[in-house]
Motif scaffolding. Structure first.
Motif, PDB file in Angstrom:
ATOM      1  N   ALA A   1       0.830  -1.205   0.000  1.00  0.00           N
ATOM      2  CA  ALA A   1       0.000   0.000   0.000  1.00  0.00           C
ATOM      3  C   ALA A   1       0.862   1.252   0.000  1.00  0.00           C
ATOM      4  CB  ALA A   1      -0.931  -0.004   1.211  1.00  0.00           C
TER       5      ALA A   1
ATOM      6  N   CYS B   1       2.072   1.838  -3.470  1.00  0.00           N
ATOM      7  CA  CYS B   1       0.997   2.423  -4.284  1.00  0.00           C
ATOM      8  C   CYS B   1       0.842   3.912  -3.999  1.00  0.00           C
ATOM      9  CB  CYS B   1      -0.317   1.702  -4.017  1.00  0.00           C
ATOM     10  SG  CYS B   1      -0.418   0.025  -4.684  1.00  0.00           S
ATOM     11  N   ARG B   2       0.819   4.267  -2.712  1.00  0.00           N
ATOM     12  CA  ARG B   2       0.692   5.683  -2.367  1.00  0.00           C
ATOM     13  C   ARG B   2       1.868   6.489  -2.914  1.00  0.00           C
ATOM     14  NH1 ARG B   2      -0.349   8.111   3.356  1.00  0.00           N
ATOM     15  NH2 ARG B   2       0.070   9.917   2.028  1.00  0.00           N
TER      16      ARG B   2
ATOM     17  N   VAL C   1       1.394   6.931  -6.621  1.00  0.00           N
ATOM     18  CA  VAL C   1       0.311   7.883  -6.882  1.00  0.00           C
ATOM     19  C   VAL C   1       0.793   9.308  -6.634  1.00  0.00           C
ATOM     20  CG1 VAL C   1      -1.940   8.708  -6.077  1.00  0.00           C
ATOM     21  CG2 VAL C   1      -1.566   6.260  -6.454  1.00  0.00           C
TER      22      VAL C   1
ATOM     23  N   LEU D   1      -5.529   9.823  -0.628  1.00  0.00           N
ATOM     24  CA  LEU D   1      -5.664   8.520  -1.274  1.00  0.00           C
ATOM     25  C   LEU D   1      -6.318   8.625  -2.648  1.00  0.00           C
ATOM     26  CD1 LEU D   1      -6.804   6.372   1.781  1.00  0.00           C
ATOM     27  CD2 LEU D   1      -4.577   6.290   0.637  1.00  0.00           C
TER      28      LEU D   1
ATOM     29  N   PHE E   1      -5.685   6.210  -5.802  1.00  0.00           N
ATOM     30  CA  PHE E   1      -5.254   4.873  -5.393  1.00  0.00           C
ATOM     31  C   PHE E   1      -5.973   3.848  -6.268  1.00  0.00           C
ATOM     32  CE2 PHE E   1      -4.523   1.231  -2.670  1.00  0.00           C
ATOM     33  CZ  PHE E   1      -3.347   1.537  -1.994  1.00  0.00           C
TER      34      PHE E   1
ATOM     35  N   SER F   1      -9.015  -1.901  -5.410  1.00  0.00           N
ATOM     36  CA  SER F   1      -8.395  -2.704  -4.357  1.00  0.00           C
ATOM     37  C   SER F   1      -9.260  -3.876  -3.926  1.00  0.00           C
ATOM     38  CB  SER F   1      -8.101  -1.822  -3.137  1.00  0.00           C
ATOM     39  OG  SER F   1      -7.242  -0.754  -3.482  1.00  0.00           O
TER      40      SER F   1
ATOM     41  N   LEU G   1     -10.579   4.326   1.296  1.00  0.00           N
ATOM     42  CA  LEU G   1     -10.443   4.223  -0.151  1.00  0.00           C
ATOM     43  C   LEU G   1     -11.775   4.512  -0.840  1.00  0.00           C
ATOM     44  CD1 LEU G   1      -8.161   1.059  -0.463  1.00  0.00           C
ATOM     45  CD2 LEU G   1      -7.506   3.446  -0.844  1.00  0.00           C
TER      46      LEU G   1
ATOM     47  N   THR H   1     -12.110   5.138  -4.774  1.00  0.00           N
ATOM     48  CA  THR H   1     -11.512   3.898  -5.258  1.00  0.00           C
ATOM     49  C   THR H   1     -12.494   2.741  -5.130  1.00  0.00           C
ATOM     50  OG1 THR H   1      -9.249   4.547  -4.707  1.00  0.00           O
ATOM     51  CG2 THR H   1      -9.693   2.191  -4.822  1.00  0.00           C
TER      52      THR H   1
END
Length: 368
Positions: free
Chosen positions: A194, A197-198, A201, A281, A284, A287, A308, A313
Motif C-alpha cells: 500500500a 501504491c501511495r 500515486v 488517497l 489509489f 483494491s 479508499l 476507489t
C-alpha cells in the motif's frame, strides 16, 4: 480517524456506494467467540469454551493444514535484480501453459512484522503459485530487506519494492507488452504494498519518478495504521480468547513500528499508509482486501477500505470468518476452507482487472 465499522461475515462486500459502517455486522454478535473460531484453530490451540487461553503456542501450531503441491502449470525461477550494491532477490512464478504470452504481473510482498518472514512462507510461495496457476499472472515475490538491530530501517524494504517495480515496468516496456500491473502483499507486506501504491500515486501527481501507478492493489490481512487507538469498537471481544503470542495489542504494534522505523513516534507517512485523509488517497488503484475475524489488525483493513471508498476507489473487502491473522501460512487446504476461499477471491479480482484493462485497451484502439 476513528470509525465503527461492520462487515458481512464470510462474504465479499463491494464498496461501491455503501459505507462499511452501514453493513450488517455479524462478527460482533455478543455470543461466545469460541463458537465462531474455525474448528481447525480450536483443535490446534486446544481451546475450550469460556476457558483462559494458553500462555504459549503448541509446538505443532504452524504445521500445514494439509498437503500442498506446486500446481503443474507453474514454473519457479530464483533471480537477483539490480547491481551488487542494490541487489534484491526475487522469486518469479510463471504459467508455462501460456506459451510465453503474459497479460498480467503482480508484485507480492510477504509478511512478518518487517523483521521476519521470507519468500518461502506459504502466504508468499503458495499464494503466488496459486494465483499464477489460476490467472496466468506472472507473480514476483520480493525478498526485501528485513529490519534487525537498527539495520535496514525504513525505507529500506520500501526501496526494494520500488526497485522491483521499476524492473517489472522495464520488462513490459522492453517487450512492448500491454499488461495489467498489480501490487499486493500480506500483513506487513500489505503495508509495504500500500505504501508503494501511495508513493507511486503521489509521484505521478507531483511529476516525480515516472513509474506507472498499478492497475490494482491486493492486501491480505494488512496493517495500514499505527493501531494506537480503537478503530472498531469492541473488536477485541473476538481476539480476547486467543493466546498472548497471537495478539496485536497497541503496545505490540507500537514496538513493531519502532523497530521498523527506528523511533516510537512521528512515523513517516509511507510507513503507515492509512494514516491520512481521503484526499491523500485520491488516485489509489482499485483494491481487494481480506481481513480475519480473529485478528486485532482486522479493523485496519476495514477502515482502510472505507478510506479508499471515500477517495473514490472501487474496493472489495472480504471477511475471512473464523480464522486468525496469517491464515494463508497454513497452506491452501480443505481442512482450512478459508485458505481456498481467499485464493479464489484474489484470483477472481485479478481476472476482473485483466478483463477491465483489456476492454479499456480495445476501446482506446477503437477510438484511435
Amino acid at each position: 480517524m476513528t470509525s465503527k465499522v461492520a462487515i458481512n461475515d464470510n462474504e465479499v462486500t463491494h464498496m461501491g456506494s455503501v459505507e462499511v459502517g452501514q453493513l450488517i455486522n455479524t462478527s460482533l454478535r455478543g455470543d461466545d467467540p469460541y463458537c465462531r473460531l474455525d474448528v481447525f484453530f480450536r483443535n490446534r490451540l486446544s481451546l475450550r469454551p469460556n476457558a483462559t487461553p494458553p500462555a504459549r503456542l503448541p509446538d505443532d501450531f504452524m504445521e500445514p493444514a494439509g498437503v500442498w503441491r506446486l500446481p503443474w502449470n507453474v514454473t519457479v525461477e530464483e533471480r537477483t535484480i539490480g547491481d551488487a550494491q542494490n541487489a534484491v532477490s526475487v522469486r518469479i512464478y510463471r504459467d508455462k501453459s501460456c506459451g510465453g504470452k503474459n497479460n498480467a504481473w503482480l508484485l507480492w510482498a510477504h509478511g512478518g512484522g518487517f523483521t521476519e518472514g521470507s519468500i518461502d512462507t506459504a502466504e508468499a510461495h503458495a499464494t503466488c503459485a496459486e494465483l499464477t496457476a489460476r490467472t496466468g499472472t506472472t507473480c514476483i515475490s520480493v525478498d526485501y530487506r528485513l529490519t534487525h538491530d537498527g539495520r535496514n530501517l525504513y525505507p529500506a524494504a520500501l526501496d526494494d519494492l520500488l526497485d522491483v517495480w521499476a524492473w517489472i515496468v522495464e520488462q513490459t516496456q522492453r517487450n512492448a507488452q500491454q499488461t495489467t500491473l498489480m501490487i499486493g502483499g500480506a500483513s506487513a507486506g500489505g503495508n509495504l504494498a500500500a505504501a508503494l501504491c501511495r508513493k507511486l500515486v503521489d509521484s505521478s501527481r507531483e511529476g516525480g519518478v515516472l513509474l506507472p501507478v498499478p492497475h490494482a492493489f491486493l492486501g491480505a490481512y494488512g496493517v495500514f495504521h499505527d493501531m494506537q487507538r480503537e478503530l472498531v469498537k469492541g473488536w477485541d471481544g473476538n481476539t480476547s480468547i486467543l493466546p498472548t503470542p497471537l495478539r496485536f495489542t497497541p503496545q505490540v504494534c507500537k514496538d513493531m513500528y519502532a523497530r521498523y522505523v527506528g523511533r516510537a513516534t512521528d512515523f513517516p507517512a509511507y510507513s503507515v499508509p492509512g494514516e491520512c485523509d481521503a484526499r491523500q488517497l485520491h488516485g489509489f488503484p482499485p483494491s481487494a482486501l481480506i481481513c480475519c475475524e480473529f485478528d486485532d489488525l482486522a479493523p485496519s483493513s476495514m477502515v482502510f477500505a472505507e478510506q479508499l471508498r471515500q477517495a473514490g476507489t472501487p474496493v472489495q473487502l472480504r471477511m475471512a470468518a473464523g480464522v486468525l491473522h496469517g491464515f494463508l501460512n497454513w497452506y491452501p487446504s480443505e481442512r482450512l476452507p478459508q485458505t481456498l476461499a481467499a485464493i479464489r477471491f484474489l484470483a477472481a479480482f485479478i481476472e476482473e482487472q485483466i478483463q477491465k484493462q483489456a476492454r479499456e485497451r480495445r476501446d482506446e484502439s477503437f477510438i484511435d
